[in-house]
Design an enzyme around this catalytic site. Structure first.
Site, PDB file in Angstrom:
ATOM      1  N   CYS A  94       0.995  -1.202  -0.153  1.00  0.00           N
ATOM      2  CA  CYS A  94      -0.136  -0.045  -0.048  1.00  0.00           C
ATOM      3  C   CYS A  94       0.791   1.189  -0.014  1.00  0.00           C
ATOM      4  O   CYS A  94       1.684   1.419   0.930  1.00  0.00           O
ATOM      5  CB  CYS A  94      -0.689  -0.015   1.229  1.00  0.00           C
ATOM      6  SG  CYS A  94      -1.807   1.445   1.657  1.00  0.00           S
ATOM      7  N   CYS A 101      -2.108  15.158   3.198  1.00  0.00           N
ATOM      8  CA  CYS A 101      -3.138  15.247   2.529  1.00  0.00           C
ATOM      9  C   CYS A 101      -3.894  16.495   2.858  1.00  0.00           C
ATOM     10  O   CYS A 101      -4.134  16.875   4.065  1.00  0.00           O
ATOM     11  CB  CYS A 101      -4.292  13.975   2.592  1.00  0.00           C
ATOM     12  SG  CYS A 101      -5.412  13.959   1.519  1.00  0.00           S
ATOM     13  N   CYS A 105     -10.098  14.743   5.609  1.00  0.00           N
ATOM     14  CA  CYS A 105     -11.286  13.880   6.154  1.00  0.00           C
ATOM     15  C   CYS A 105     -11.384  13.849   7.497  1.00  0.00           C
ATOM     16  O   CYS A 105     -10.039  13.265   8.010  1.00  0.00           O
ATOM     17  CB  CYS A 105     -11.300  12.475   5.326  1.00  0.00           C
ATOM     18  SG  CYS A 105     -11.502  12.681   3.566  1.00  0.00           S
ATOM     19  N   CYS A 108      -9.536  10.373   9.246  1.00  0.00           N
ATOM     20  CA  CYS A 108      -8.280   9.996   8.466  1.00  0.00           C
ATOM     21  C   CYS A 108      -7.014  10.852   9.273  1.00  0.00           C
ATOM     22  O   CYS A 108      -6.926  11.846   9.406  1.00  0.00           O
ATOM     23  CB  CYS A 108      -8.385  10.049   7.071  1.00  0.00           C
ATOM     24  SG  CYS A 108      -6.582  10.019   6.714  1.00  0.00           S
ATOM     25  N   GLY A 151      -2.374  10.408   1.231  1.00  0.00           N
ATOM     26  CA  GLY A 151      -2.563  11.329   0.068  1.00  0.00           C
ATOM     27  C   GLY A 151      -3.636  10.941  -1.087  1.00  0.00           C
ATOM     28  O   GLY A 151      -4.205   9.936  -0.808  1.00  0.00           O
ATOM     29  N   GLU A 152      -4.068  11.914  -1.591  1.00  0.00           N
ATOM     30  CA  GLU A 152      -5.204  11.600  -2.734  1.00  0.00           C
ATOM     31  C   GLU A 152      -4.157  11.466  -3.910  1.00  0.00           C
ATOM     32  O   GLU A 152      -3.879  12.471  -4.579  1.00  0.00           O
ATOM     33  CB  GLU A 152      -5.945  12.916  -2.700  1.00  0.00           C
ATOM     34  CG  GLU A 152      -6.963  12.798  -3.832  1.00  0.00           C
ATOM     35  CD  GLU A 152      -7.761  11.598  -4.251  1.00  0.00           C
ATOM     36  OE1 GLU A 152      -8.495  10.993  -3.183  1.00  0.00           O
ATOM     37  OE2 GLU A 152      -7.599  11.210  -5.319  1.00  0.00           O
ATOM     38  N   SER A 183      -7.457   4.592  -5.319  1.00  0.00           N
ATOM     39  CA  SER A 183      -8.452   4.910  -4.289  1.00  0.00           C
ATOM     40  C   SER A 183      -8.426   6.353  -4.280  1.00  0.00           C
ATOM     41  O   SER A 183      -7.461   7.086  -4.234  1.00  0.00           O
ATOM     42  CB  SER A 183      -8.175   4.091  -2.959  1.00  0.00           C
ATOM     43  OG  SER A 183      -9.341   4.856  -2.215  1.00  0.00           O
ATOM     44  N   SER A 206     -13.880   6.253  -2.396  1.00  0.00           N
ATOM     45  CA  SER A 206     -14.269   6.184  -1.135  1.00  0.00           C
ATOM     46  C   SER A 206     -15.469   7.159  -0.844  1.00  0.00           C
ATOM     47  O   SER A 206     -15.416   8.298  -0.892  1.00  0.00           O
ATOM     48  CB  SER A 206     -13.132   7.083  -0.395  1.00  0.00           C
ATOM     49  OG  SER A 206     -11.828   6.366  -0.435  1.00  0.00           O
ATOM     50  N   LEU A 207     -16.541   6.564  -0.549  1.00  0.00           N
ATOM     51  CA  LEU A 207     -17.972   7.032  -0.467  1.00  0.00           C
ATOM     52  C   LEU A 207     -18.164   7.484   0.935  1.00  0.00           C
ATOM     53  O   LEU A 207     -18.452   8.678   1.363  1.00  0.00           O
ATOM     54  CB  LEU A 207     -18.844   6.167  -1.066  1.00  0.00           C
ATOM     55  CG  LEU A 207     -20.129   6.888  -1.747  1.00  0.00           C
ATOM     56  CD1 LEU A 207     -19.801   7.503  -2.852  1.00  0.00           C
ATOM     57  CD2 LEU A 207     -21.521   5.901  -1.888  1.00  0.00           C
ATOM     58  N   HIS A 208     -18.276   6.292   1.802  1.00  0.00           N
ATOM     59  CA  HIS A 208     -18.411   6.483   3.289  1.00  0.00           C
ATOM     60  C   HIS A 208     -19.785   7.171   3.836  1.00  0.00           C
ATOM     61  O   HIS A 208     -20.069   7.204   4.910  1.00  0.00           O
ATOM     62  CB  HIS A 208     -17.266   7.258   3.807  1.00  0.00           C
ATOM     63  CG  HIS A 208     -15.987   6.622   3.386  1.00  0.00           C
ATOM     64  ND1 HIS A 208     -15.768   5.435   3.312  1.00  0.00           N
ATOM     65  CD2 HIS A 208     -14.726   7.524   3.232  1.00  0.00           C
ATOM     66  CE1 HIS A 208     -14.456   5.303   2.906  1.00  0.00           C
ATOM     67  NE2 HIS A 208     -13.896   6.343   2.921  1.00  0.00           N
ATOM     68  N   ASN A 285     -10.566   2.085  11.428  1.00  0.00           N
ATOM     69  CA  ASN A 285      -9.348   2.059  12.392  1.00  0.00           C
ATOM     70  C   ASN A 285      -9.386   3.199  13.323  1.00  0.00           C
ATOM     71  O   ASN A 285      -8.842   4.406  12.788  1.00  0.00           O
ATOM     72  CB  ASN A 285      -8.139   1.800  11.547  1.00  0.00           C
ATOM     73  CG  ASN A 285      -7.980   0.684  10.537  1.00  0.00           C
ATOM     74  OD1 ASN A 285      -8.184  -0.415  11.113  1.00  0.00           O
ATOM     75  ND2 ASN A 285      -8.043   1.071   9.333  1.00  0.00           N
ATOM     76  N   CYS A 326      -5.272   1.334   7.168  1.00  0.00           N
ATOM     77  CA  CYS A 326      -5.689   2.652   6.291  1.00  0.00           C
ATOM     78  C   CYS A 326      -6.145   3.855   7.191  1.00  0.00           C
ATOM     79  O   CYS A 326      -6.727   3.604   8.229  1.00  0.00           O
ATOM     80  CB  CYS A 326      -7.037   2.225   5.532  1.00  0.00           C
ATOM     81  SG  CYS A 326      -7.007   0.851   4.659  1.00  0.00           S
TER      82      CYS A 326
HETATM   83  N1  SAH Z   1      -7.068   9.531  -0.511  1.00  0.00           N
HETATM   84  C1  SAH Z   1      -7.435   8.355  -1.033  1.00  0.00           C
HETATM   85  C2  SAH Z   1      -6.695   7.384  -0.902  1.00  0.00           C
HETATM   86  C3  SAH Z   1      -5.829   7.125   0.560  1.00  0.00           C
HETATM   87  S1  SAH Z   1      -7.065   6.620   1.659  1.00  0.00           S
HETATM   88  C4  SAH Z   1      -9.014   7.800  -0.405  1.00  0.00           C
HETATM   89  O1  SAH Z   1      -9.212   8.816   0.584  1.00  0.00           O
HETATM   90  O2  SAH Z   1      -9.526   7.290  -1.102  1.00  0.00           O
HETATM   91  C5  SAH Z   1      -7.431   4.999   1.496  1.00  0.00           C
HETATM   92  C6  SAH Z   1      -8.576   4.466   2.145  1.00  0.00           C
HETATM   93  O3  SAH Z   1      -8.510   4.603   3.569  1.00  0.00           O
HETATM   94  C7  SAH Z   1      -9.988   5.613   2.038  1.00  0.00           C
HETATM   95  O4  SAH Z   1     -11.279   4.601   1.422  1.00  0.00           O
HETATM   96  C8  SAH Z   1      -9.973   5.832   3.185  1.00  0.00           C
HETATM   97  O5  SAH Z   1     -11.330   6.689   3.066  1.00  0.00           O
HETATM   98  C9  SAH Z   1      -9.799   5.014   4.187  1.00  0.00           C
HETATM   99  N2  SAH Z   1      -9.633   5.479   5.455  1.00  0.00           N
HETATM  100  C10 SAH Z   1      -9.277   6.589   5.821  1.00  0.00           C
HETATM  101  N3  SAH Z   1      -9.199   6.805   7.433  1.00  0.00           N
HETATM  102  C11 SAH Z   1      -9.545   5.500   7.692  1.00  0.00           C
HETATM  103  C12 SAH Z   1      -9.540   4.818   9.086  1.00  0.00           C
HETATM  104  N4  SAH Z   1      -9.431   5.690  10.015  1.00  0.00           N
HETATM  105  N5  SAH Z   1      -9.836   3.557   8.995  1.00  0.00           N
HETATM  106  C13 SAH Z   1     -10.055   2.820   7.972  1.00  0.00           C
HETATM  107  N6  SAH Z   1      -9.951   3.386   6.589  1.00  0.00           N
HETATM  108  C14 SAH Z   1      -9.775   4.665   6.664  1.00  0.00           C
HETATM  109 FE1  SF4 Z   2      -6.853  12.428   2.248  1.00  0.00          FE
HETATM  110 FE2  SF4 Z   2      -7.847   9.957   1.616  1.00  0.00          FE
HETATM  111 FE3  SF4 Z   2      -7.391  10.580   4.269  1.00  0.00          FE
HETATM  112 FE4  SF4 Z   2      -9.228  11.629   3.012  1.00  0.00          FE
HETATM  113  S1  SF4 Z   2      -9.083   9.803   3.485  1.00  0.00           S
HETATM  114  S2  SF4 Z   2      -7.892  12.841   4.185  1.00  0.00           S
HETATM  115  S3  SF4 Z   2      -8.597  11.607   0.984  1.00  0.00           S
HETATM  116  S4  SF4 Z   2      -5.858  10.418   2.503  1.00  0.00           S
END
Ligand code: SAH
Ligand code: SF4
Length: 336
Positions: A94, A101, A105, A108, A151-152, A183, A206-208, A285, A326
């Site tokens: 990964c 980033c 979010c 995260c 990062g994105e 992603s 990533s919808l959520h 997580n 993640c």
């Molecule tokens: N920025 C991109 C890719 C990196 S994050 C994105 O957001 O898609 C990769 C994945 O981890 C995303 O689906 C994100 O929403 C998820 N993620 C972020 N924080 C998390 C957490 N605390 N627990 C589980 N997944 C998480």
């Molecule tokens: Fe950035 Fe992805 Fe984390 Fe959102 S979930 S802050 S886009 S790394």
């Protein structure tokens, strides 16, 4: 390590030297030019100008399935890369695409650490190389690469695509495009560019949240790219590429895991996408703000989605104890 220099240094040498050097890096996975069969002067020059050593700290999870590397970059920054080892000798790496980033979010850890800078393709490749060398010692290899670290990726589009081409290149890592996943939170311009890219990679969204109101709260970027707009871009992506898209949905207790929200999510997807998608329910997580949904709740959510005709799976949690999961990646540098 500084792979970006290789081109420049070898410009004045015959082109087969460049090929030899690349083979040594990507196929033989050397970590020191002295291990190559290049002439002595060239070894010395490359050792000085294009060192192959990767400065990293390695952590291993208790169950031995997850490894996290904290890689120190040439400047003062550090990034995190995770290796997940599956039962069947599959090894997924990964990778991070940015230092931090900018999208912030709420759930995260990377988002909470703020944005420093984009990574170069060389720095993305360095992460892959680190674990490729590590696995080689055990007679194994990387089988999958996911851009789900810090990062994105679609906000660092060109460097990410450049790195994907190296990962996919038969003469380099030779990992099939179908084994590479990106992603995104739904950067529309990036998805549109990806639609035209002649690469058979996987896309994850990533919808959520099943509605804009909640998604705005969890993911501020939703104010710029609201759900309907993202989903119509995804629909176009699916139609043009005929590739299946993974919808990621983080399970947050009493936030987005109610049965009604499963129905709402299924309706949103059914109404806006035609086919070739599935939902991946991700365990949260903990990063301090929310609570992860209980497993019965996740199971129920999954059932409700399936009742509405939406395929869903649940992702195994890797490396929670070493914050290698993640959203737990913060890239704090420990050594200078
Ligand atoms: N920025 C991109 C890719 C990196 S994050 C994105 O957001 O898609 C990769 C994945 O981890 C995303 O689906 C994100 O929403 C998820 N993620 C972020 N924080 C998390 C957490 N605390 N627990 C589980 N997944 C998480
Ligand atoms: Fe950035 Fe992805 Fe984390 Fe959102 S979930 S802050 S886009 S790394």
């Amino acid at each position: 390590m500084n792979l970006g220099n290789l081109n420049v240094i070898l410009k004045s040498f015959p082109s087969f030297r460049f090929k030899q050097a690349e083979e040594a890096i990507y196929k033989n996975l050397i970590s020191n030019w002295n291990e190559s069969n290049l002439p002595k002067e060239l070894k010395e020059l490359l050792s000085k100008e294009c060192p192959l050593e990767i400065k990293a700290e390695l952590l291993k999870s208790k169950d031995g399935k997850t490894y996290k590397a904290l890689i120190n970059l040439e400047d003062e920054n550090a990034i995190e890369t995770v290796l997940m080892r599956h039962k069947d000798d599959r090894n997924t790496v990964c990778v991070s695409s940015q230092v931090g980033c900018a999208l912030g979010c709420d759930f995260c850890a990377t988002g909470k650490s703020g944005f420093k800078r984009n990574l170069t393709s060389g720095e993305i490749i360095e992460q892959v190389l680190f674990f490729a060398r590590f696995l080689k010692k055990e007679g194994q290899a990387i089988t999958n690469v996911v851009f789900m670290g810090m990062g994105e990726p679609l906000l660092n589009y060109d460097e990410v695509i450049r790195a994907i081409k190296i990962i996919n290149d038969k003469n380099k890592f030779n990992i099939g495009a179908r084994k590479i996943s990106v992603s995104t939170v739904g950067i529309i311009e990036g998805i549109k560019k990806l639609t035209k890219e002649p690469l058979q990679i996987n896309l994850a969204l990533s919808l959520h949240a099943p509605d804009d109101k909640l998604r705005n709260e969890l993911m501020p970027i939703n104010n710029k790219y609201p759900l309907k707009k993202i989903l119509s871009t995804i629909k176009e992506y699916i139609a043009r590429t005929n590739r299946k898209v993974m919808i990621e949905y983080l399970m947050l207790e009493n936030i987005n895991d109610y049965p009604e929200q499963a129905v709402q999510l299924a309706e949103l997807l059914n109404n806006n996408l035609e086919s070739l998608y599935f939902v991946n329910l991700i365990s949260y997580n903990p990063t301090g703000i929310y609570k992860p949904s209980r497993s019965e709740r996740i199971e129920k959510f999954k059932e409700n989605l399936e009742k509405c005709g939406v395929d869903a799976i649940q992702r195994y949690r890797y490396g929670v104890d070493i914050k290698g999961a993640c959203g737990q990646l913060a890239g704090k540098r420990r050594t200078k």
